[in-house]
Design an enzyme around this catalytic site. Sequence first.
Site, PDB file in Angstrom:
ATOM      1  N   ASP A  11       4.702   5.190   2.826  1.00  0.00           N
ATOM      2  CA  ASP A  11       5.742   5.782   1.969  1.00  0.00           C
ATOM      3  C   ASP A  11       6.631   4.634   1.498  1.00  0.00           C
ATOM      4  OD1 ASP A  11       7.546   7.749   0.840  1.00  0.00           O
ATOM      5  OD2 ASP A  11       8.810   7.542   2.597  1.00  0.00           O
ATOM      6  N   SER A  12       7.513   4.946   0.550  1.00  0.00           N
ATOM      7  CA  SER A  12       8.493   3.957   0.122  1.00  0.00           C
ATOM      8  C   SER A  12       9.429   3.568   1.259  1.00  0.00           C
ATOM      9  CB  SER A  12       9.352   4.554  -0.998  1.00  0.00           C
ATOM     10  OG  SER A  12      10.035   5.697  -0.506  1.00  0.00           O
ATOM     11  N   GLY A  44      11.752   6.325  -6.352  1.00  0.00           N
ATOM     12  CA  GLY A  44      12.073   7.352  -7.339  1.00  0.00           C
ATOM     13  C   GLY A  44      12.670   6.814  -8.626  1.00  0.00           C
ATOM     14  N   CYS A  74       4.000  10.263   0.192  1.00  0.00           N
ATOM     15  CA  CYS A  74       5.079  10.060  -0.770  1.00  0.00           C
ATOM     16  C   CYS A  74       4.672  10.748  -2.073  1.00  0.00           C
ATOM     17  CB  CYS A  74       5.257   8.561  -0.999  1.00  0.00           C
ATOM     18  SG  CYS A  74       6.491   8.148  -2.247  1.00  0.00           S
ATOM     19  N   ASN A  75       5.477  11.699  -2.502  1.00  0.00           N
ATOM     20  CA  ASN A  75       5.172  12.416  -3.749  1.00  0.00           C
ATOM     21  C   ASN A  75       5.261  11.484  -4.947  1.00  0.00           C
ATOM     22  OD1 ASN A  75       5.344  15.637  -3.118  1.00  0.00           O
ATOM     23  ND2 ASN A  75       6.599  14.452  -1.722  1.00  0.00           N
ATOM     24  N   THR A  76       6.250  10.596  -4.929  1.00  0.00           N
ATOM     25  CA  THR A  76       6.484   9.703  -6.068  1.00  0.00           C
ATOM     26  C   THR A  76       5.323   8.721  -6.219  1.00  0.00           C
ATOM     27  OG1 THR A  76       8.808   9.826  -5.401  1.00  0.00           O
ATOM     28  CG2 THR A  76       8.257   8.249  -7.127  1.00  0.00           C
ATOM     29  N   GLU A 153      17.468   7.232   4.574  1.00  0.00           N
ATOM     30  CA  GLU A 153      17.049   5.930   5.114  1.00  0.00           C
ATOM     31  C   GLU A 153      18.095   5.385   6.091  1.00  0.00           C
ATOM     32  OE1 GLU A 153      14.332   3.470   4.277  1.00  0.00           O
ATOM     33  OE2 GLU A 153      13.362   5.363   3.756  1.00  0.00           O
ATOM     34  N   CYS A 185       9.886  15.833  -1.765  1.00  0.00           N
ATOM     35  CA  CYS A 185       9.954  14.413  -1.397  1.00  0.00           C
ATOM     36  C   CYS A 185       9.871  14.374   0.123  1.00  0.00           C
ATOM     37  CB  CYS A 185      11.275  13.815  -1.878  1.00  0.00           C
ATOM     38  SG  CYS A 185      11.667  12.192  -1.170  1.00  0.00           S
ATOM     39  N   THR A 186       9.084  13.436   0.651  1.00  0.00           N
ATOM     40  CA  THR A 186       8.832  13.452   2.095  1.00  0.00           C
ATOM     41  C   THR A 186      10.060  13.057   2.924  1.00  0.00           C
ATOM     42  OG1 THR A 186       7.903  11.220   1.921  1.00  0.00           O
ATOM     43  CG2 THR A 186       6.361  13.078   1.852  1.00  0.00           C
ATOM     44  N   HIS A 187      11.072  12.517   2.278  1.00  0.00           N
ATOM     45  CA  HIS A 187      12.322  12.265   3.019  1.00  0.00           C
ATOM     46  C   HIS A 187      13.063  13.573   3.337  1.00  0.00           C
ATOM     47  CE1 HIS A 187      11.792   8.079   1.722  1.00  0.00           C
ATOM     48  NE2 HIS A 187      12.783   7.729   2.515  1.00  0.00           N
TER      49      HIS A 187
HETATM   50  N1  DGL Z   1       9.514   9.826   0.000  1.00  0.00           N
HETATM   51  C1  DGL Z   1       9.202   9.700  -1.343  1.00  0.00           C
HETATM   52  C2  DGL Z   1       8.637  10.926  -2.008  1.00  0.00           C
HETATM   53  O1  DGL Z   1       8.015  11.730  -1.343  1.00  0.00           O
HETATM   54  C3  DGL Z   1       9.935   8.759  -2.256  1.00  0.00           C
HETATM   55  C4  DGL Z   1      11.366   8.563  -2.132  1.00  0.00           C
HETATM   56  C5  DGL Z   1      11.839   7.385  -2.947  1.00  0.00           C
HETATM   57  O2  DGL Z   1      11.540   6.273  -2.535  1.00  0.00           O
HETATM   58  O3  DGL Z   1      12.479   7.592  -3.986  1.00  0.00           O
HETATM   59  O4  DGL Z   1       8.774  11.114  -3.181  1.00  0.00           O
END
Ligand code: DGL
Length: 265
Positions: A11-12, A44, A74-76, A153, A185-187
């Site tokens: 992930d990011s 993002g 990570c969706n992005t 984060e 978003c996985t966060h």
């Molecule tokens: N966790 C990420 C996602 O699922 C990206 C968050 C980011 O770095 O902007 O989109």
Amino acid sequence: MSESRAVGVFDSGVGGLSVLREIHARLPGQPLIYLADSAHVPYGEKTPEFIRERCRRIADFLLAQGACALVLACNTATAAAISDLRSLYPGLPLVGMEPAVKPAAQATRTGVIGVLATTGTLRSAKFAALLDQVGHDVNVIMQPCPGLVERIEAGELASPATRALLAAWVEPLLAAGCDTLILGCTHYPFIRPLLEDMLPASVSLIDTGAAVARRLEGLLAERGFLSGGSDDAPIRFWSSAAPQRMASVLPLLWGHEAEVGFFAG
Ligand code: DGL
């Protein structure tokens, strides 16, 4: 560790740990390697070209570490880079993620769905295609959440700043009649308790971590890569930022301390 059957998850930043925990819960015997690209978080607000380049480097590293499959937690990054990775590594089991618009469209009673996600995900061609497939009978309200990933984060899962950001996004969604909210978003699963505290019980929250773990299990089984057993297999952690930064939030986000290696790529 025997990493021949390890799965690389990335992930990011630390958000993908919400997916890693679902994978580990479903497949405890599978060795895992997690990489947080925290030197470049948030994705993002980055260009798709930048994200594709990061994903290539990370994929190369994880494969060199012995990974037999990859999960873009990570969706992005999935929106920007999964097609690129699929053509670079044909045949490699690769699981990505997308906001759960299909299950939300089935679940909503009011016909109004909210999607909390990054600007990059919501602007992507992949998300537009998803809406085109399933979004016609429902009103899908897209809510980008700039600044939220940075709070998570930093381990601020319930700070006044995090609450204030969420309140400003959630109130208009409720006013519009939204009864189903997608964590795109996985966060965001890490702030699920805070969201639940802010939302009426009639609003359902949907995320895709468990579905990704099921999909991964299916792909590993097809290839004969599943490591059975219920004993915990080793999990290695890597970060492209100072390892101490990730190590300091692991007790909160992962449940215990662990060593974090530095990924210089
Ligand atoms: N966790 C990420 C996602 O699922 C990206 C968050 C980011 O770095 O902007 O989109």
